[in-house]
Scaffold this motif. Structure first.
Motif, PDB file in Angstrom:
ATOM      1  N   ALA A 226       0.698  -1.208  -0.040  1.00 50.24           N
ATOM      2  CA  ALA A 226       0.062   0.213   0.060  1.00 50.24           C
ATOM      3  C   ALA A 226       0.799   1.292   0.014  1.00 50.24           C
ATOM      4  N   ASP A 227       2.022   1.100   0.631  1.00 49.29           N
ATOM      5  CA  ASP A 227       2.853   2.321   0.583  1.00 49.29           C
ATOM      6  C   ASP A 227       3.885   2.497  -0.721  1.00 49.29           C
ATOM      7  N   GLY A 228       3.819   1.396  -1.945  1.00 52.27           N
ATOM      8  CA  GLY A 228       4.661   1.454  -2.903  1.00 52.27           C
ATOM      9  C   GLY A 228       5.364   0.370  -3.174  1.00 52.27           C
ATOM     10  N   PRO A 229       5.783   0.052  -4.585  1.00 56.71           N
ATOM     11  CA  PRO A 229       6.488  -1.041  -4.681  1.00 56.71           C
ATOM     12  C   PRO A 229       7.642  -1.399  -4.166  1.00 56.71           C
ATOM     13  N   LEU A 230       8.145  -2.705  -3.846  1.00 58.01           N
ATOM     14  CA  LEU A 230       9.620  -2.891  -3.714  1.00 58.01           C
ATOM     15  C   LEU A 230      10.137  -4.113  -4.689  1.00 58.01           C
ATOM     16  N   ALA A 231      11.192  -3.822  -5.391  1.00 59.88           N
ATOM     17  CA  ALA A 231      11.721  -4.773  -6.098  1.00 59.88           C
ATOM     18  C   ALA A 231      13.105  -5.329  -5.714  1.00 59.88           C
ATOM     19  N   LEU A 232      13.175  -6.626  -5.604  1.00 60.78           N
ATOM     20  CA  LEU A 232      14.502  -7.256  -4.949  1.00 60.78           C
ATOM     21  C   LEU A 232      15.094  -8.122  -6.006  1.00 60.78           C
ATOM     22  N   LEU A 233      16.370  -7.611  -6.627  1.00 53.97           N
ATOM     23  CA  LEU A 233      16.998  -8.428  -7.832  1.00 53.97           C
ATOM     24  C   LEU A 233      18.050  -8.956  -7.283  1.00 53.97           C
ATOM     25  N   PRO A 234      18.222 -10.552  -7.540  1.00 52.51           N
ATOM     26  CA  PRO A 234      19.428 -11.036  -7.211  1.00 52.51           C
ATOM     27  C   PRO A 234      20.604 -10.572  -7.673  1.00 52.51           C
ATOM     28  N   TRP A 235      21.628 -10.432  -6.547  1.00 54.06           N
ATOM     29  CA  TRP A 235      22.744  -9.835  -6.804  1.00 54.06           C
ATOM     30  C   TRP A 235      24.156 -10.532  -6.229  1.00 54.06           C
ATOM     31  N   ARG A 236      25.213 -10.078  -6.145  1.00 54.12           N
ATOM     32  CA  ARG A 236      26.593 -10.654  -5.931  1.00 54.12           C
ATOM     33  C   ARG A 236      26.657 -11.271  -4.511  1.00 54.12           C
ATOM     34  N   HIS A 237      27.263 -12.119  -4.265  1.00 55.44           N
ATOM     35  CA  HIS A 237      27.811 -12.447  -2.783  1.00 55.44           C
ATOM     36  C   HIS A 237      26.519 -12.723  -1.857  1.00 55.44           C
TER      37      HIS A 237
END
Ligand SMILES: Cc1cc2nc3c(=O)[nH]c(=O)nc-3n(C[C@H](O)[C@H](O)[C@H](O)COP(=O)(O)OP(=O)(O)OC[C@H]3O[C@@H](n4cnc5c(N)ncnc54)[C@H](O)[C@@H]3O)c2cc1C
Length: 409
Positions: free
Chosen positions: A214-225
């Motif tokens: 409800a407060d806005g979108p969150l994207a999590l992208l796989p990253w290093r380590h």
């Protein structure tokens, strides 16, 4: 008006992710190319090559491969094998997987700073590409066979002319305006906070997550380590407050938005923020000029489509210019109408999709929540709809350019 003989064949204003990609794509044609960039690529103030990570679609990877840049970033790129889309507090989820789509990966995550370095290193490898940096262009005036401009450099201004001017100055382009091309801007009233974070015990399964709250979108992208790159969008005031939070408090905010489904958020990296709006140029060509990348369409990063769309502008413009050059035609003439006609559908679709996502998930839960949840769940069980969206998201929809098919120009 007498025809003038231009100093260069293509002059690109803006050497960010998109402008530099075009210089590299066109270079093998052997034509004279000028690349004008205001901020040196290695500088901390460089607005295109900064801390953000970029989710590259499969189509973008193919274009970067075809122009000889992919090899320089591949070793550090992180594959995306699956994308999970969900909404906080709702039952529906949607998933896209590389296996289901029959591809090795849906896309890759790269650091924009590293991509910038690779692009500029390619630029300097071509004798027919002349980079002017720091420099700017002003005062465009169209002549019979060329467009004349002023090149503002530290050493003083100098007159230049070109058969084709390409505007790649980003969403706030001054040259676009000087060419008489209007642009509309819709302020989303949101700011994106980006950074990277570790998640204790998270599986290393290369899954990207898009979570609407409800407060806005969150994207999590796989990253290093074992880390994730995050893009958290919040209303302007809430984002200002979130930027002031101590690391521990900010981790709690991520926890609150995403929950513990992956594990506990810990060890936060540096945060930076970007105000978000939708910028659209009224048209993407003018006499002897073409507009590409964010100068044509600046998008909300919710769906990670901005650079991918800009790179398809690059591949298309490069192809129509290459065809004109080979056929002995004027590459700053009718070729531009072909570029505009070809790009229309893709640009309209991606803008509508990205803007639509923000508007849909910005509506109060009570108004659309069930429909949204059901929509996500339905999407997950309808293979043809899924395949269609997957192809568009991977940048493999519509009429594809030679570069996007992995072929030379
Ligand atoms: C938080 C965030 C996350 C994102 N994530 C993704 C993602 O995952 N996937 C994706 O595809 N896209 C993503 N994007 C979008 C992507 O960053 C942009 O689409 C891309 O940077 C556009 O590149 P550009 O070269 O067109 O414009 P810009 O990046 O704005 O670069 C413009 C360049 O022109 C130069 N310039 C400006 N004015 C002048 C002038 N007068 N003279 C000379 N030079 C000038 C600037 O210095 C700059 O180098 C994201 C954006 C944000 C904000």
């Amino acid at each position: 008006m007498s025809a003038v003989s231009p100093d260069c064949d293509v002059l690109i204003a803006g050497g960010g992710l998109v402008g530099a990609s075009l210089a590299v794509a066109l270079a093998p044609l052997g034509i004279r190319i000028g690349l004008v960039e205001a901020v040196p690529p290695g500088s901390d103030d460089q607005p295109s090559f900064d801390d953000r990570t970029i989710a590259l679609s499969r189509g973008s990877q193919q274009i970067l491969d075809a122009i000889g840049v992919w090899n320089d970033v591949a070793a550090e790129a992180v594959a995306i094998n699956e994308i999970h889309v969900s909404e906080k507090g709702r039952f529906g989820t949607a998933q896209l997987s590389a296996r289901e789509q029959g591809v090795p990966a849906l896309g890759h995550v790269v650091a924009s700073r590293e991509l910038g370095r690779a692009l500029w290193s390619r630029v300097s490898a071509f004798a027919n590409v002349r980079a002017h940096c720091p420099a700017r262009l002003s005062g465009p005036a169209v002549d019979a066979g060329a467009i004349r401009l002023q090149l503002e450099r530290e050493a003083g201004p100098v007159a230049v002319s070109t058969g084709l001017l390409v505007v790649a100055e980003g969403a706030r382009s001054g040259l676009r305006q000087a060419l008489g091309i209007d642009a509309s801007e819709t302020d989303y009233g949101q700011v994106a906070i980006v950074g990277n974070v570790a998640v204790a015990g998270a599986p290393s399964d290369c899954v990207a997550h898009e979570r609407f709250t409800a407060d806005g979108p969150l994207a999590l992208l796989p990253w290093r380590h074992g880390r994730y790159a995050f893009v958290l969008a919040r209303r302007r005031e809430a984002a200002a407050d979130a930027m002031k939070l101590a690391d521990g408090e900010f981790l709690a905010l991520l926890d609150q938005a995403f929950g513990r489904r992956l594990g506990r958020f810990e060890s936060l990296g540096r945060r930076s923020c970007y105000p978000l709006s939708l910028v659209r140029a009224g048209r993407i060509v003018a006499p002897r000029a073409a507009v590409i990348g964010n100068a044509a369409h600046g998008l909300h990063p919710v769906a990670g489509q901005g650079f991918n769309l800009g790179l398809r502008d690059v591949a298309t413009l490069a192809e129509v210019v290459a065809d004109a050059v080979r056929d002995g035609q004027d590459h700053g003439g009718a070729a531009l109408e072909r570029y505009a006609a070809w790009r229309g559908r893709d640009q309209r679709n991606v803008v509508a999709f990205t803007d639509g996502l923000i508007r849909l998930f910005d509506l109060p839960l009570a108004a659309t929540g069930v429909a949204r949840g059901a929509g996500l769940a339905l999407f997950d069980i309808l293979p043809p709809v899924k395949r269609l969206l997957a192809r568009e998201t991977m940048g493999l929809g519509g009429r594809m350019t030679r570069l996007a098919r992995g072929l030379p120009l």
